[in-house]
Design an enzyme around this catalytic site. Structure first.
Site, PDB file in Angstrom:
ATOM      1  N   ALA A 120       0.835  -1.200   0.000  1.00  0.00           N
ATOM      2  CA  ALA A 120       0.000   0.000   0.000  1.00  0.00           C
ATOM      3  C   ALA A 120       0.873   1.254   0.000  1.00  0.00           C
ATOM      4  O   ALA A 120       1.931   1.292   0.629  1.00  0.00           O
ATOM      5  CB  ALA A 120      -0.915   0.001   1.216  1.00  0.00           C
ATOM      6  N   LYS A 121       0.394   2.279  -0.696  1.00  0.00           N
ATOM      7  CA  LYS A 121       1.112   3.555  -0.745  1.00  0.00           C
ATOM      8  C   LYS A 121       0.462   4.472   0.303  1.00  0.00           C
ATOM      9  O   LYS A 121      -0.499   5.190   0.015  1.00  0.00           O
ATOM     10  CB  LYS A 121       1.026   4.155  -2.156  1.00  0.00           C
ATOM     11  CG  LYS A 121       2.006   5.279  -2.434  1.00  0.00           C
ATOM     12  CD  LYS A 121       1.982   5.650  -3.913  1.00  0.00           C
ATOM     13  CE  LYS A 121       2.868   6.848  -4.219  1.00  0.00           C
ATOM     14  NZ  LYS A 121       4.306   6.540  -4.083  1.00  0.00           N
ATOM     15  N   VAL A 122       0.982   4.394   1.520  1.00  0.00           N
ATOM     16  CA  VAL A 122       0.388   5.035   2.694  1.00  0.00           C
ATOM     17  C   VAL A 122       1.271   6.198   3.133  1.00  0.00           C
ATOM     18  O   VAL A 122       2.505   6.067   3.172  1.00  0.00           O
ATOM     19  CB  VAL A 122       0.239   4.011   3.840  1.00  0.00           C
ATOM     20  CG1 VAL A 122      -0.414   4.649   5.058  1.00  0.00           C
ATOM     21  CG2 VAL A 122      -0.571   2.807   3.378  1.00  0.00           C
TER      22      VAL A 122
END
Length: 311
Positions: free
Chosen positions: A163-165
């Site tokens: 995930a690109k968090v």
């Protein structure tokens, strides 16, 4: 001396929850949950001018898909469909009369309750601005100096690395600042086992004896969309590719090395930890891939026309 980053070149409006808002008025409350706890997901996307004078967004739908996957991993429900987000990206570029620019969709938990267990409504914003070569125009042509960071890439069982968090980027921020203070342009983080992971915002490739190597996604790196594009270009060019783990000393002995990402595009690496990589300049295979990539994003490679969504 550390180079000071240039300020954002402001656009006129930002898309916020279905409305175009003047740049100066695009604000959130100081008690916005994601500001305190780092639970927000985002994308970095680029639009490029095309031969017909229009602009087109590079791999827009793939980026939007990853945005929704990141939200899904984080148990966030984005209150829009993928197609609505695609259109929001196009709309904000049109509204700012931009045929070239960087897009930043961001989904975040708004204000309301506080605490790590709070689940506030999810809001979405899409901003755009002009962003030149992330690691410098000179870096794109001549290569950059890189440091292996003292910080380690987070483990997939401590943070969802797919995930690109927003909160994940503390890892990269600390590594980047460490590198800049030491006089380098960028940092590479090793994984939990000591193999090369990724840079602070880029995937890593090396070339040795005509074969292209890159760490596998299963090792805990972000599955980059520019990375995927390079794998496709290499396959089409008949360049052997292997996704496998390698150590820092293997990187030191590479014939060529480069980094890739939406912001950095394809930037050659000329030196790692004061060790020259290859000839200390952009290598021939890197140059070939970079050339095809830049032609593709600007609509000059018909084979990759499906990667472009007109504004």
């Amino acid at each position: 001396m550390q180079k000071k980053p240039e300020p954002i070149r402001k656009a006129d409006v930002i898309w916020m929850d279905g409305k175009l808002v003047p740049w100066a008025d695009a604000k959130v409350h100081v008690l916005t949950h994601s500001l305190h706890y780092g639970v927000a997901v985002f994308e970095g996307i680029r639009a490029y001018p095309q031969p017909d004078g229009r602009g087109a967004v590079f791999r827009l739908r793939e980026h939007v898909r990853r945005l929704f996957e990141s939200a899904h991993i984080c148990l966030m429900e984005i209150p829009y469909t993928k197609e609505q987000v695609v259109e929001a990206c196009r709309e904000v570029l049109r509204a700012n009369k931009m045929t070239e620019g960087y897009l930043r969709p961001l989904a975040y938990h708004s204000d309301g309750a506080m605490g790590v267990g709070a689940v506030n409504p999810v809001k979405l914003t899409v901003a755009t601005w002009y962003w030149g070569a992330y690691l410098g125009e000179e870096g794109l042509k001549k290569g950059i100096r890189v440091k292996i960071s003292s910080y380690t890439r987070m483990h997939m069982n401590s943070d969802p690395t797919r995930a690109k968090v927003t909160g994940h980027y503390l890892n990269g921020v600390l590594a980047k600042r460490e590198a800049l203070v030491a006089g380098y342009d960028e940092a590479i983080l090793l994984d939990q086992q000591g193999f090369v992971g990724e840079a602070t915002g880029e995937n890593v490739f090396v070339v040795r004896d005509g074969t292209l190597y890159t760490p596998p996604v299963a090792g805990g790196i972000l599955e980059g969309i520019t990375r995927d594009s390079i794998l496709k270009i290499a396959k089409d060019k008949g360049i052997p590719v292997e996704e496998r783990r390698f150590s820092r000393d293997y990187l030191y002995c590479a014939d060529e090395a480069f980094m890739c990402g939406t912001a950095a595009e394809i930037t050659p690496v000329r030196e790692v930890d004061d060790r020259r990589i290859g000839a200390g300049e952009m290598g021939p295979l890197t140059k070939e891939i970079q050339s095809v990539f830049f032609r593709a994003v600007r609509g000059q490679e018909p084979r990759y026309a499906e990667w472009l969504t007109t504004i």
